[in-house]
Design a protein around this motif. Structure first.
Motif, PDB file in Angstrom:
ATOM      1  N   GLY A  56     -30.242  28.557 -66.788  1.00 14.73           N
ATOM      2  CA  GLY A  56     -31.679  28.716 -66.765  1.00 14.73           C
ATOM      3  C   GLY A  56     -32.229  29.297 -68.058  1.00 14.73           C
ATOM      4  N   GLU A  57     -33.513  29.607 -68.034  1.00 10.53           N
ATOM      5  CA  GLU A  57     -34.217  30.120 -69.213  1.00 10.53           C
ATOM      6  C   GLU A  57     -34.249  31.658 -69.166  1.00 10.53           C
ATOM      7  OE1 GLU A  57     -37.943  28.304 -71.218  1.00 10.53           O
ATOM      8  OE2 GLU A  57     -38.672  29.838 -69.818  1.00 10.53           O
ATOM      9  N   TYR A  58     -33.990  32.294 -70.332  1.00 10.37           N
ATOM     10  CA  TYR A  58     -33.952  33.745 -70.423  1.00 10.37           C
ATOM     11  C   TYR A  58     -34.750  34.214 -71.661  1.00 10.37           C
ATOM     12  CZ  TYR A  58     -30.183  33.647 -66.981  1.00 10.37           C
ATOM     13  OH  TYR A  58     -29.433  33.452 -65.846  1.00 10.37           O
ATOM     14  N   PHE A  59     -35.006  35.536 -71.662  1.00 12.54           N
ATOM     15  CA  PHE A  59     -35.631  36.177 -72.813  1.00 12.54           C
ATOM     16  C   PHE A  59     -34.783  37.389 -73.213  1.00 12.54           C
ATOM     17  CE2 PHE A  59     -38.968  34.015 -70.556  1.00 12.54           C
ATOM     18  CZ  PHE A  59     -39.711  33.406 -71.559  1.00 12.54           C
ATOM     19  N   VAL A  60     -34.676  37.640 -74.514  1.00  8.00           N
ATOM     20  CA  VAL A  60     -33.900  38.768 -75.014  1.00  8.00           C
ATOM     21  C   VAL A  60     -34.784  39.597 -75.953  1.00  8.00           C
ATOM     22  CG1 VAL A  60     -32.945  37.424 -76.939  1.00  8.00           C
ATOM     23  CG2 VAL A  60     -31.787  39.501 -76.182  1.00  8.00           C
ATOM     24  N   ARG A  61     -34.601  40.924 -75.885  1.00  3.77           N
ATOM     25  CA  ARG A  61     -35.267  41.827 -76.832  1.00  3.77           C
ATOM     26  C   ARG A  61     -34.287  42.931 -77.207  1.00  3.77           C
ATOM     27  NH1 ARG A  61     -39.813  45.064 -73.146  1.00  3.77           N
ATOM     28  NH2 ARG A  61     -38.318  46.230 -71.830  1.00  3.77           N
ATOM     29  N   ILE A  62     -34.487  43.473 -78.408  1.00  5.01           N
ATOM     30  CA  ILE A  62     -33.531  44.441 -78.953  1.00  5.01           C
ATOM     31  C   ILE A  62     -34.290  45.664 -79.459  1.00  5.01           C
ATOM     32  CG2 ILE A  62     -31.731  44.817 -80.683  1.00  5.01           C
ATOM     33  CD1 ILE A  62     -31.438  41.715 -80.762  1.00  5.01           C
ATOM     34  N   GLN A  63     -33.772  46.831 -79.095  1.00  2.00           N
ATOM     35  CA  GLN A  63     -34.327  48.090 -79.611  1.00  2.00           C
ATOM     36  C   GLN A  63     -33.248  48.771 -80.455  1.00  2.00           C
ATOM     37  OE1 GLN A  63     -34.872  51.668 -77.069  1.00  2.00           O
ATOM     38  NE2 GLN A  63     -37.054  51.511 -77.643  1.00  2.00           N
ATOM     39  N   ALA A  64     -33.561  48.989 -81.754  1.00  2.00           N
ATOM     40  CA  ALA A  64     -32.585  49.582 -82.663  1.00  2.00           C
ATOM     41  C   ALA A  64     -32.868  51.072 -82.819  1.00  2.00           C
ATOM     42  CB  ALA A  64     -32.635  48.898 -84.019  1.00  2.00           C
ATOM     43  N   THR A  65     -31.782  51.839 -82.916  1.00  2.00           N
ATOM     44  CA  THR A  65     -31.863  53.255 -83.290  1.00  2.00           C
ATOM     45  C   THR A  65     -31.172  53.404 -84.637  1.00  2.00           C
ATOM     46  OG1 THR A  65     -31.833  53.987 -80.979  1.00  2.00           O
ATOM     47  CG2 THR A  65     -31.255  55.608 -82.664  1.00  2.00           C
ATOM     48  N   ASP A  66     -31.944  53.818 -85.661  1.00  2.00           N
ATOM     49  CA  ASP A  66     -31.395  53.916 -87.005  1.00  2.00           C
ATOM     50  C   ASP A  66     -30.430  55.082 -87.126  1.00  2.00           C
ATOM     51  OD1 ASP A  66     -32.889  51.735 -87.719  1.00  2.00           O
ATOM     52  OD2 ASP A  66     -34.497  52.900 -88.656  1.00  2.00           O
ATOM     53  N   GLY A  67     -29.681  55.085 -88.213  1.00  8.69           N
ATOM     54  CA  GLY A  67     -28.701  56.130 -88.447  1.00  8.69           C
ATOM     55  C   GLY A  67     -29.296  57.522 -88.535  1.00  8.69           C
ATOM     56  N   ASP A  68     -30.592  57.612 -88.886  1.00 11.10           N
ATOM     57  CA  ASP A  68     -31.233  58.932 -88.960  1.00 11.10           C
ATOM     58  C   ASP A  68     -31.871  59.343 -87.643  1.00 11.10           C
ATOM     59  OD1 ASP A  68     -33.393  57.240 -88.821  1.00 11.10           O
ATOM     60  OD2 ASP A  68     -34.195  57.735 -90.800  1.00 11.10           O
ATOM     61  N   GLY A  69     -31.586  58.564 -86.563  1.00 10.45           N
ATOM     62  CA  GLY A  69     -32.105  58.921 -85.253  1.00 10.45           C
ATOM     63  C   GLY A  69     -33.441  58.318 -84.911  1.00 10.45           C
ATOM     64  N   TYR A  70     -34.048  57.584 -85.830  1.00 12.82           N
ATOM     65  CA  TYR A  70     -35.350  56.984 -85.566  1.00 12.82           C
ATOM     66  C   TYR A  70     -35.190  55.835 -84.582  1.00 12.82           C
ATOM     67  CZ  TYR A  70     -39.832  54.704 -86.398  1.00 12.82           C
ATOM     68  OH  TYR A  70     -41.074  54.138 -86.246  1.00 12.82           O
ATOM     69  N   VAL A  71     -35.935  55.875 -83.482  1.00 13.44           N
ATOM     70  CA  VAL A  71     -35.872  54.844 -82.436  1.00 13.44           C
ATOM     71  C   VAL A  71     -37.022  53.881 -82.647  1.00 13.44           C
ATOM     72  CG1 VAL A  71     -35.888  54.372 -79.962  1.00 13.44           C
ATOM     73  CG2 VAL A  71     -34.820  56.468 -80.834  1.00 13.44           C
ATOM     74  N   ARG A  72     -36.686  52.617 -82.848  1.00 12.50           N
ATOM     75  CA  ARG A  72     -37.712  51.616 -83.116  1.00 12.50           C
ATOM     76  C   ARG A  72     -38.267  51.030 -81.811  1.00 12.50           C
ATOM     77  NH1 ARG A  72     -36.256  48.208 -88.408  1.00 12.50           N
ATOM     78  NH2 ARG A  72     -34.883  49.690 -89.478  1.00 12.50           N
ATOM     79  N   ASP A  73     -39.366  50.346 -81.954  1.00 11.29           N
ATOM     80  CA  ASP A  73     -39.888  49.595 -80.822  1.00 11.29           C
ATOM     81  C   ASP A  73     -38.990  48.387 -80.559  1.00 11.29           C
ATOM     82  OD1 ASP A  73     -42.032  51.329 -80.618  1.00 11.29           O
ATOM     83  OD2 ASP A  73     -43.304  50.117 -81.946  1.00 11.29           O
ATOM     84  N   PHE A  74     -39.090  47.853 -79.344  1.00 13.34           N
ATOM     85  CA  PHE A  74     -38.372  46.626 -79.040  1.00 13.34           C
ATOM     86  C   PHE A  74     -38.888  45.494 -79.914  1.00 13.34           C
ATOM     87  CE2 PHE A  74     -37.219  48.731 -75.022  1.00 13.34           C
ATOM     88  CZ  PHE A  74     -35.892  48.326 -74.911  1.00 13.34           C
ATOM     89  N   THR A  75     -37.969  44.592 -80.252  1.00 14.34           N
ATOM     90  CA  THR A  75     -38.388  43.401 -80.985  1.00 14.34           C
ATOM     91  C   THR A  75     -39.210  42.497 -80.060  1.00 14.34           C
ATOM     92  OG1 THR A  75     -36.371  42.219 -80.344  1.00 14.34           O
ATOM     93  CG2 THR A  75     -36.320  43.465 -82.415  1.00 14.34           C
ATOM     94  N   ARG A  76     -39.875  41.527 -80.667  1.00 19.79           N
ATOM     95  CA  ARG A  76     -40.621  40.539 -79.886  1.00 19.79           C
ATOM     96  C   ARG A  76     -39.635  39.736 -79.045  1.00 19.79           C
ATOM     97  NH1 ARG A  76     -41.361  35.365 -81.021  1.00 19.79           N
ATOM     98  NH2 ARG A  76     -40.561  35.684 -83.121  1.00 19.79           N
ATOM     99  N   PRO A  77     -39.909  39.506 -77.750  1.00 20.69           N
ATOM    100  CA  PRO A  77     -38.980  38.734 -76.905  1.00 20.69           C
ATOM    101  C   PRO A  77     -38.744  37.333 -77.477  1.00 20.69           C
ATOM    102  CG  PRO A  77     -40.619  39.864 -75.555  1.00 20.69           C
ATOM    103  CD  PRO A  77     -41.072  39.988 -76.986  1.00 20.69           C
TER     104      PRO A  77
END
Length: 558
Positions: free
Chosen positions: A510-531
């Motif tokens: 079937g059809e799916y969507f994926v999104r990724i949230q990165a945490t940088d090495g300095d601890g900064y937590v980014r927003d999720f990427t666009r699905p």
């Protein structure tokens, strides 16, 4: 740093006396446009007597004669008037010479004439001084004593006499408001005296360093750094001797003076000696027992030439409007009675010019989403160049960029990885000696480089295994979520990983969507990427032998 050495007793110099050994030079006499003294002649008066009485010099009878039509000096007519010009009065022995003025200070003569106080003016009996909040005046008496009038003060010079022959001084000052500090030369003749009166008390000395303060409607105080002061309470006539290291206070209607040890000197050991902004800003630990602080600042080696002074309720002192150079600051605490404590002095170097340009981009805390950051700042007038530093840390201990002379007002910095960066810029002008003169750096500005994550999403499927892969940077961790709907209302699969790929098994077709949230090495937590959308397929062989996908669609083979 210890207090500067002191001149008073002949062995140590006070902080005020650094420049006292320098000759002041000849004093220019200023006529303050006062009304002359008009003496009504009585039987037996002579010009010799009047010259002695008013000018303290019988040899001035000829000058008096010239000013009054040359009457017979021994046979003055009773009932006539002898005029004693103000100019002659200001040349007589005694008086006070103005050796320094800063800020707003005005004088008023005994006849009511007023004006702005200027250096080298001579003041005489009856003159008054009034200082603005930041004003300051230093007066030198005929015997070498020095009187300093602090800001927001009102002082009357009641008596300023000095006998040249007997080397005898008789000085009486009246402080109606504010503060005066005096360094009185030792006066050996028994009849010499130096006294500061207030509405509540009088402080008399014969050679010492002391201060007198008068808080309107509150209390009069005296603090002694050298020698001894005798206090006399105006209401009762009671006296008290105040030795060095002590202070005395007389409250309104009090019959006696209260004596107390002076507050300790404030601790300035943590104050930055190098000041790189136009406003000198000195913060120090609060002093136990102090309810306020008094501060002075003067150019190094010119202690009598106070450039600015103030009183503050907090343990933070700021001075503005000073040229670059070396200074000395003096600060003391003031207790609840108004007694001023021991002072401490500290050297300050002001190097605030040329002022740094204003940073434009990136804005403080701004985000750059590429490996190149273009730093921009305003063009400074008169600049021949700029110096630039970029660093990972705010202290700039190991700058990544350290340019000493850039000609443009912008600079591109390339090859940046994700993380926090700090940058600062300074102006370089041509100095008076023709050499480059580099001003201080601007305050550090922070920007963040956050390179895109998940912009290149890969998906491959082999059998029942689906492998997702994405782009990122070393040191990052990832939260990866897979859902059936683009709003991620229901999570089909989720994983935290330090790798940039994820192998999933047994996902239904079937059809799916994926999104990724990165945490940088300095601890900064980014927003999720666009699905991003991807499809999972499953192949099965039907009963008729044809291949069909998991959703029943027939798969045509070539």
């Amino acid at each position: 740093m210890k207090n500067l050495p002191s001149l008073g007793a002949g062995i140590r110099l006070s902080a005020w006396a650094v420049a006292a050994a320098c000759a002041f030079g000849a004093a220019a006499v200023h006529a303050q446009q006062a009304e002359p003294v008009r003496h009504l002649v009585r039987d037996g008066d002579t010009l010799y007597d009047l010259a002695q009485a008013y000018l303290e010099d019988p040899g001035q009878w000829q000058a008096l004669a010239r000013e009054n039509g040359n009457p017979n000096p021994l046979r003055l007519k009773p009932g006539s008037v002898i005029v004693v010009p103000d100019a002659l009065l200001r040349k007589k022995p005694g008086g006070a010479r103005v050796v320094h003025v800063s800020g707003g200070v005005r004088y008023t003569t005994r006849s009511g004439s007023t004006g702005a106080l200027e250096r080298d003016m001579r003041l005489i009996d009856g003159d008054r001084l009034s200082t603005d909040a930041g004003g300051f005046a230093t007066l030198e008496m005929a015997d070498g004593s020095v009187v300093r009038v602090a800001g927001d003060s009102e002082l009357r010079l009641e008596r300023l006499k000095y006998n040249l022959t007997k080397k005898r001084a008789d000085t009486s000052l009246v402080l109606d408001k504010g503060r005066v500090e005096s360094r009185v030369s030792p006066q050996r003749p028994t009849r010499s005296r130096f006294q500061v009166d207030t509405p509540l008390m009088a402080a008399g000395v014969r050679g010492t360093e002391f201060g007198v303060s008068m808080r309107e409607g509150s209390a009069a105080t005296s603090d002694v750094l050298e020698g001894e002061v005798e206090l006399r309470v105006a209401r009762s006539g009671a006296t008290a001797r105040v030795a060095a290291g002590l202070g005395g206070a007389v409250a309104t209607d009090a019959p006696t003076a209260t004596l107390t040890p002076l507050l300790a000197a404030p601790d300035l050991s943590g104050v930055q000696a190098l000041q790189q902004r136009p406003i000198i800003d000195l913060a120090f630990p609060a002093l136990a027992g102090a309810v306020s602080y008094r501060a002075f600042i003067w150019p190094a080696h010119t202690a009598e030439q106070v450039a600015s002074n103030l009183v503050t309720a907090t343990s933070r002192v700021r001075f503005a409007g000073l040229e670059d150079g070396d200074y000395v600051v003096r600060i003391n605490g003031v207790d609840a009675q108004g007694i001023e404590g021991r002072p401490v002095t500290w050297p300050i170097r002001l190097k605030a010019r040329p002022e740094p340009p204003v940073t434009i981009a990136p804005p403080d805390g701004g985000v750059v989403e590429q490996t190149e950051a273009v730093l921009r700042w305003t063009a400074a007038e008169g600049a021949i160049g700029y110096r630039l530093q970029v660093s990972r840390d705010q202290a700039f201990t190991a700058p990544l960029v350290d340019e000493g002379m850039l000609s443009a007002d912008s600079q591109a910095v390339r090859g940046l990885a994700s993380g926090n960066y700090f940058w600062r810029v300074g102006t370089v002008i041509q100095g008076k000696d023709g050499k480059p003169d580099a001003g201080p750096y601007s305050d550090p500005r922070r920007f963040m480089v956050r390179l895109p994550v998940g912009g290149k999403l890969g998906m491959s499927q082999q059998g029942d295994e689906v492998v997702l892969s994405w782009d990122g940077e070393e040191g990052q961790n990832y939260l990866v979520q897979v859902a059936r709907d683009i709003g991620f209302a229901g999570i089909a699969a989720e994983r935290r990983t330090a790798e940039r790929k994820w192998a999933l098994e047994s996902l239904p077709a079937g059809e799916y969507f994926v999104r990724i949230q990165a945490t940088d090495g300095d601890g900064y937590v980014r927003d999720f990427t666009r699905p991003q959308r991807f499809r999972v397929t499953r192949t099965v062989r039907s009963g008729d032998g044809s291949l069909r996908s998991g959703d029943g669609q027939e798969i045509q083979l070539p």
